[in-house]
Design an enzyme around this catalytic site. Structure first.
Site, PDB file in Angstrom:
ATOM      1  N   SER A 148       4.002  28.890  12.291  1.00 56.75           N
ATOM      2  CA  SER A 148       2.980  29.103  13.304  1.00 56.75           C
ATOM      3  C   SER A 148       3.371  30.221  14.272  1.00 56.75           C
ATOM      4  O   SER A 148       3.531  31.359  13.897  1.00 56.75           O
ATOM      5  CB  SER A 148       2.703  27.788  14.041  1.00 56.75           C
ATOM      6  OG  SER A 148       1.594  27.882  14.876  1.00 56.75           O
ATOM      7  N   ASP A 190      -2.367  33.593  16.385  1.00 55.89           N
ATOM      8  CA  ASP A 190      -0.930  33.403  16.217  1.00 55.89           C
ATOM      9  C   ASP A 190      -0.564  33.634  14.759  1.00 55.89           C
ATOM     10  O   ASP A 190      -1.392  34.064  13.950  1.00 55.89           O
ATOM     11  CB  ASP A 190      -0.491  32.021  16.702  1.00 55.89           C
ATOM     12  CG  ASP A 190      -1.006  30.890  15.825  1.00 55.89           C
ATOM     13  OD1 ASP A 190      -2.037  31.096  15.155  1.00 55.89           O
ATOM     14  OD2 ASP A 190      -0.396  29.804  15.814  1.00 55.89           O
ATOM     15  N   ASP A 197      -0.062  31.953  12.035  1.00 51.79           N
ATOM     16  CA  ASP A 197      -0.825  31.388  10.917  1.00 51.79           C
ATOM     17  C   ASP A 197      -2.311  31.285  11.230  1.00 51.79           C
ATOM     18  O   ASP A 197      -3.073  30.691  10.471  1.00 51.79           O
ATOM     19  CB  ASP A 197      -0.263  30.040  10.482  1.00 51.79           C
ATOM     20  CG  ASP A 197      -0.451  28.935  11.517  1.00 51.79           C
ATOM     21  OD1 ASP A 197      -0.604  29.256  12.715  1.00 51.79           O
ATOM     22  OD2 ASP A 197      -0.458  27.758  11.134  1.00 51.79           O
ATOM     23  N   ASP A 211      -4.200  29.691  13.337  1.00 51.59           N
ATOM     24  CA  ASP A 211      -4.929  28.458  13.637  1.00 51.59           C
ATOM     25  C   ASP A 211      -5.132  28.270  15.145  1.00 51.59           C
ATOM     26  O   ASP A 211      -5.677  27.259  15.582  1.00 51.59           O
ATOM     27  CB  ASP A 211      -4.253  27.227  13.027  1.00 51.59           C
ATOM     28  CG  ASP A 211      -2.875  26.924  13.615  1.00 51.59           C
ATOM     29  OD1 ASP A 211      -2.372  27.742  14.419  1.00 51.59           O
ATOM     30  OD2 ASP A 211      -2.301  25.879  13.267  1.00 51.59           O
TER      31      ASP A 211
END
Length: 446
Positions: free
Chosen positions: A102, A241, A243, A245
Site C-alpha cells: 500500500s 497511494d 496500490d 485504494d
C-alpha cells in the site's frame, strides 16, 4: 485465537524478513489454495501487484504455491488493489491476490487476499489459512498441477469498469487535473481513464522504477502535487497511494482535502441524488467529530467502526450502507466495487465538480474540523497499552476531556506503532493531552 501473520490489511512487512519471504509467500499460496479448492472444477486465482521491486519475487513464489496445490493462476501485472478484487469476481476466480504494501516504502511488501465475491477475507478465513501454514502442503498429483498465464486485457477491463461508475452525461472536458499515481499500481490505468473522459492531464508519479513507489509522491506526500496544481492553474489535484485504494485531493488553491471531507461530499451528494442507502455513512473511530456533526446537520448518521477498511465494510454490510471510508482516504462505494478504490472515489468528486459548476475549494470543505492531533510512537516489542502507567494516563485524560472530546489509542495493525489520537474543541488541551500520553508510552516502550 490470535492471528500471527494477518494484520488489519493482509500480511505485511519488510521483504526478505519474516513473514515477507519467498518461502512464506509460497506457503501462503499453498495454504490459501487448499482453503479455496472446493469441488471438481478447475480452480483459478487472479494475482496482481504494485510496482515495487520485490513484487517479482513474491509473485513467482505465490505462483509456485498455488500451482503446486492444483490452482490455475492468472497474472495481471501491475494493477490497483480494487482491480484485482473486481477481476477475481468478474472472471469467476476462486481467489484474488494483491501483492502490495500500500502506502509503505518499497522495502516493504504485503499480500492481500480476496474471496470469489471480491471482498477481503473474513477473520475466520484468515485464521483457517494460518492454521494450514503450520501443516504440510497437500500437493497435487503431477497431472493436476496448475497452469499460469498472463492476462493482457486486465487494464482495459478495469478502465471500462471505473468509467462506468459515472453517468453517461458526465464528461471531464475543460477540466485541468493534476494526478499523482505515487509511481504505483495505477500509473497507467488512472491517467488513461481520466484522459478518455476528456480531462486535460498533468501527470506525476507515473515512472516507476521498483524503488520510487510512494517516495516523495502520492497520497502520503502531496507537496509536489500542491505546488503543481497552483503553478499550473489546475482545477483540482488527485493523489493515489501505491496500490491506488486510497485518495487524497488538493483543491485549486493547493489546500489538502482528507477522507473525512471526501466522505462528507460524496455522502451528501449521493443523498441529494437519491443514491445513498442506510441513512448515512460508515467511518472509523479516527474520523473527525466535525464530520459527525456535519452529517447530523444533514439528518444523516455516522456509524463508527474499528480502524481498517475491512471493518468499515463489515459495518456497511450490517447496516445496509453503500458509502463508507477512512480519514486516510480509503473510500468504499458498494454500488461500484467491493473494496476501497481511489480512482472511483476521485470520479465521484469530479462528478460533483462538473454538476455544481463550483470550484473545488467551495465544494470540498463542507465542515470545520474539530482540532485533532495524531501522533505515532514506535516500540520494539511487548504490549505498551497493557502497562499500568499508560492505562492511568489515558484514564486521567478522559476525565479531563469530560465528554467534550475523544481519545483513540491503539496499536497499528501494520507497523510496530502505537497511534495516539485526541480531539476536542480546545486545541491547547488536545496538544497537552497527546504529548502527555505519548511521553508515557515512549517511557514504557524503551
Amino acid at each position: 485465537m490470535t492471528k500471527k501473520f494477518f494484520g488489519t490489511d493482509g500480511i505485511r512487512g519488510p521483504t526478505n524478513q519474516h513473514p515477507m519471504t519467498a518461502e512464506i509467500a509460497m506457503k501462503v499460496g499453498q495454504a490459501a489454495g487448499r482453503h479455496f479448492v472446493r469441488g471438481e472444477h478447475r480452480h483459478r486465482v487472479v494475482i496482481g501487484k504494485d510496482t515495487r521491486l520485490s513484487g517479482y519475487m513474491m509473485e513467482n513464489a505465490l505462483v509456485a504455491g498455488f500451482t503446486s496445490v492444483g490452482m490455475d493462476v492468472v497474472q495481471v501485472g501491475p494493477m490497483p488493489t480494487p482491480a484485482v478484487a473486481l477481476l477475481a469476481r468478474s472472471m469467476r476466480a476462486d481467489l484474488g491476490v494483491m501483492i502490495s504494501a500500500s502506502h509503505n516504502p518499497y522495502q516493504d511488501n504485503g499480500i492481500k487476499l480476496f474471496g470469489p465475491d471480491g471482498f477481503k477475507l473474513s477473520d475466520e478465513d484468515e485464521l483457517k489459512i494460518e492454521g494450514y501454514l503450520s501443516e504440510d502442503a497437500r500437493l497435487a498429483q503431477a497431472e493436476d498441477i496448475g497452469r499460469a498465464k498472463r492476462f493482457e486485457d486486465a487494464r482495459g477491463r478495469y478502465i471500462h469498469a471505473i468509467k462506468m461508475s459515472l453517468p453517461d452525461h458526465i464528461r471531464l472536458d475543460g477540466l485541468k487535473i493534476v494526478i499523482d499515481c505515487a509511481n504505483g499500481a495505477a500509473y497507467q490505468v488512472a491517467p488513461s481513464a481520466l484522459w478518455e473522459l476528456g480531462a486535460e492531464l498533468i501527470t506525476l508519479g507515473v515512472t516507476p522504477d521498483g524503488k520510487n513507489i510512494n517516495y516523495k509522491c502520492g497520497s502520503t506526500d502531496v507537496a509536489t502535487l500542491q505546488e503543481t496544481v497552483v503553478a499550473s492553474g489546475a482545477h483540482i489535484g488527485i493523489a493515489l497511494d501505491g496500490d491506488a485504494d486510497r485518495l487524497i485531493i488538493v483543491d485549486e488553491k493547493g489546500r489538502v482535502v482528507d477522507g473525512d471531507q471526501l466522505m462528507a461530499l460524496i455522502g451528501s451528494s449521493w443523498n441529494r441524488n437519491g443514491l445513498l442507502r442506510g441513512g448515512g455513512i460508515v467511518a472509523t473511530v479516527m474520523s473527525n467529530l466535525g464530520l459527525e456533526r456535519f452529517l447530523k446537520s444533514q439528518e444523516l448518521t455516522l456509524i463508527r467502526s474499528k480502524v481498517g477498511d475491512r471493518y468499515v465494510l463489515e459495518e456497511m454490510k450490517k447496516g445496509g450502507f453503500n458509502v463508507g471510508g477512512e480519514q486516510s482516504g480509503h473510500m468504499i462505494m458498494l454500488d461500484h466495487g467491493t473494496t476501497g478504490d481511489g480512482t472511483i472515489a476521485a470520479l465521484q468528486v469530479l462528478r460533483e465538480l462538473v454538476d455544481s459548476g463550483k470550484p473545488a475549494s467551495e465544494i470540498l470543505h463542507l465542515f470545520e474540523p474539530v482540532p485533532q492531533l495524531l501522533k505515532n510512537v514506535r516500540y520494539a516489542g511487548g504490549m505498551p497499552l497493557d502497562n499500568d502507567k499508560v492505562k492511568s494516563v489515558i484514564t486521567e485524560a478522559e476525565k479531563e476531556l469530560n465528554g467534550n472530546g475523544r481519545l483513540v489509542i491503539r496499536a497499528s495493525g501494520t507497523e510496530p506503532l502505537i497511534r495516539v489520537m485526541a480531539e476536542g474543541d480546545n486545541s491547547d488541551q488536545i496538544h497537552q493531552i497527546t504529548e502527555r500520553i505519548c511521553n508515557v508510552v515512549e517511557e514504557v516502550a524503551d
